[in-house]
Scaffold this active site. Structure first.
Site, PDB file in Angstrom:
ATOM      1  N   SER A  99       0.857  -1.183   0.000  1.00 25.05           N
ATOM      2  CA  SER A  99       0.000   0.000   0.000  1.00 25.05           C
ATOM      3  C   SER A  99       0.892   1.231   0.000  1.00 25.05           C
ATOM      4  O   SER A  99       2.115   1.128   0.053  1.00 25.05           O
ATOM      5  CB  SER A  99      -0.883   0.008   1.250  1.00 25.05           C
ATOM      6  N   LYS A 100       0.247   2.393  -0.027  1.00 24.54           N
ATOM      7  CA  LYS A 100       0.993   3.654  -0.085  1.00 24.54           C
ATOM      8  C   LYS A 100       2.008   3.796   1.045  1.00 24.54           C
ATOM      9  O   LYS A 100       2.981   4.520   0.917  1.00 24.54           O
ATOM     10  CB  LYS A 100       0.020   4.829  -0.035  1.00 24.54           C
ATOM     11  N   ARG A 101       1.725   3.143   2.164  1.00 24.42           N
ATOM     12  CA  ARG A 101       2.658   3.234   3.299  1.00 24.42           C
ATOM     13  C   ARG A 101       4.056   2.745   2.900  1.00 24.42           C
ATOM     14  O   ARG A 101       5.058   3.137   3.463  1.00 24.42           O
ATOM     15  CB  ARG A 101       2.186   2.367   4.475  1.00 24.42           C
TER      16      ARG A 101
END
Ligand code: GLU
Length: 496
Positions: free
Chosen positions: A263-265
């Site tokens: 994910s963007k994390r």
């Protein structure tokens, strides 16, 4: 394979094209290309509430950037129905269109009616309140909550607001050969009369995708493993309709390095953010293919051209367990691809990165330094910081990194005076000659290279980390280098 290989990528235009979704598309495209087949783009926009304007453009532009050609897909007329700006989008059309599901609703309605007529589906007018109540009661009785079958025999009229549900057979036993995982079987399917047409008249994924895969003669359905639990319903739909199912190939999820779903994390995940950070599409394509596919046991090759990937790709070497997206490895690979570019191509690709930051460099300086920068960056977005010292005008210098216990102000002045004298006397102002004479200066001053070159580097480029010193000087030219050294002397004068 005897049958023509026809694969499709079927995104829902609900937002960004995530790199995991892109990998699915990539494998479908590689499989089609490997077998000389056809790759199809189909837009699954039946979830009207989640459909986002511009999402189709975003997906199609992504394909263009990666160099993935679509053989069949929405025509320009179809695109115009669903997107306001369709300029420059690939719009191949094809004989099985429309390729946008919201333009095919009559087809789904026809099939739903057929399923109802043949006793495989029924209309249901239960309200959400009734269904909530039913579930609460089931929970109270410690039963698995789900639709009770209330409308199965009620013959609900077409004219009342309704959904269409598939009539699940009692305890069906099912099995299939997944193209990646092999045999998968189910002896208990906990699905309770799932909805195939919603109350707004639009089909759910289950009906729409099965109808289209059949009508579009898809041979292999490559999709995410989250669809495995729904596959029994899909197989039952095929059976009810008397159609032969395609080969389902369920791809595992792509994970971040911490083992959680990417994910963007973890970093960039949408194709355009990779582009904006200065990844090359060929590098990303190579890298993403290798998350979950390898050419085979003992084959250590990691850099593959598109043609090699097409030639070597096969489903048997797709790993059924999750692959990890290693950003460090991608960066390394991107550097390999950047170094393989011609100097001209590198200049063309890197230029927008510093123009975007309003960095304006005299062309001759850029031409001179570009080959050296090319050798040192992993991402094109690292270029601006490497070349900003080549701008005309005032240079900011990290003087605190020049002056230290080892190099006090007086010593820095001595180094600069010595360098100026050497450079003034140089017959040819080339990196090679600069290296010779400034290395001689180090010896004459009985110093170490480190402090001397750091002093000169900060004087001339402003900072410690830049392209190689002598090449940087050559790119700036003699007058500029001398000017910058003298200016540094003045700063030191002023400070002492
Ligand atoms: N529209 C579905 C999705 O975006 C596609 C799944 C499939 O490839 O069948 O998840």
């Amino acid at each position: 394979m005897t049958k023509e290989v026809r694969t499709r990528f079927a995104p829902s235009p609900t937002g960004m094209l995530h790199i995991g979704g892109f990998r699915t598309a990539l494998y479908a495209w590689l499989l089609a290309r490997h077998h000389g087949g056809t790759f199809i783009l189909r837009i699954e926009d039946t979830d009207r509430e989640r459909t986002v304007e511009g999402a189709i453009r975003y997906i199609a532009e992504g394909f263009k950037w990666f160099g993935i050609e679509i053989d069949e897909g929405p025509s320009e007329e179809e695109l115009k129905e669903v997107e306001s700006d369709v300029a420059d989008l690939p719009a191949p059309g094809g004989e099985y269109g429309p390729y946008v599901q919201s333009l095919r609703t009559e087809k789904y309605q026809e099939i739903a009616d057929r399923l109802i007529d043949e006793g495989h589906a029924f209309r249901c007018d239960c309200t959400p309140e009734m269904l909530d109540k039913e579930r609460a009661e089931q929970r109270a009785r410690k039963e698995v909550p789900g639709y009770s079958g209330y409308c199965r025999t009620r013959n609900v009229s077409k004219d009342t607001k309704h959904v269409v549900r598939f009539k699940m057979p009692y305890k069906p036993e099912l099995e299939m050969i997944d193209g990646i995982r092999g045999r998968i079987s189910w002896d208990n399917v906990p699905l309770k009369d799932p909805i195939i047409v919603k109350s707004d008249g639009f089909p759910t994924y289950h009906l729409a995708a099965m109808v289209d895969d059949h009508e579009m003669k898809i041979s292999h359905v490559l999709r995410g493993e989250e669809w495995i639990p729904s596959t029994p319903l899909h197989l039952l739909l095929y059976k009810a309709l008397g159609w032969e199912p395609p080969i389902f190939c369920h791809l595992p999820v792509v994970l971040g390095s911490d083992g959680k779903k990417l994910s963007k994390r973890h970093g960039s995940t949408s194709w355009s953010s990779f582009r904006d950070e200065g990844y090359l599409p060929e590098a990303l394509l190579n890298f993403v293919t290798l998350i979950g596919w390898s050419p085979g046991e003992g084959d250590e090759q990691e850099i593959f051209s598109r043609e090699e990937l097409i030639q070597k790709f096969s489903l048997d070497h797709v790993n059924p367990s999750s692959g990890v997206f290693e950003y460090n490895k991608l960066n390394w690979m991107n550097g390999v691809y950047i170094r393989a570019l011609s100097d001209e191509k590198f200049k063309e690709l890197a230029l927008p990165f510093f123009l975007k930051q309003d960095i304006d460099i005299p062309e001759a300086r850029w031409n001179a330094i570009a080959p050296h920068v090319k050798e040192r960056v992993k991402l094109l977005s690292e270029v601006p910081a490497m070349v900003e010292f080549l701008q005309e005008g005032k240079l900011e210098r990290a003087m605190d990194q020049m002056i230290s216990k080892k190099v006090p102000v007086d010593l820095a002045k001595t180094i600069l005076d010595g360098a100026i004298a050497k450079i003034e006397g140089l017959p040819d102002f080339t990196a090679l000659k600069l290296e010779e004479s400034l290395t001689a200066l180090v010896e004459e001053l009985e110093l170490k290279m480190g402090p001397v070159f750091i002093t000169l580097r900060i004087a001339v480029t402003g900072k410690k980390a830049t392209p190689p010193l002598f090449e940087s000087m050559e790119a700036l030219g003699r007058d500029e280098v001398l000017g910058r050294m003298r200016e540094t002397l003045q700063i030191l004068e002023h400070d002492s």
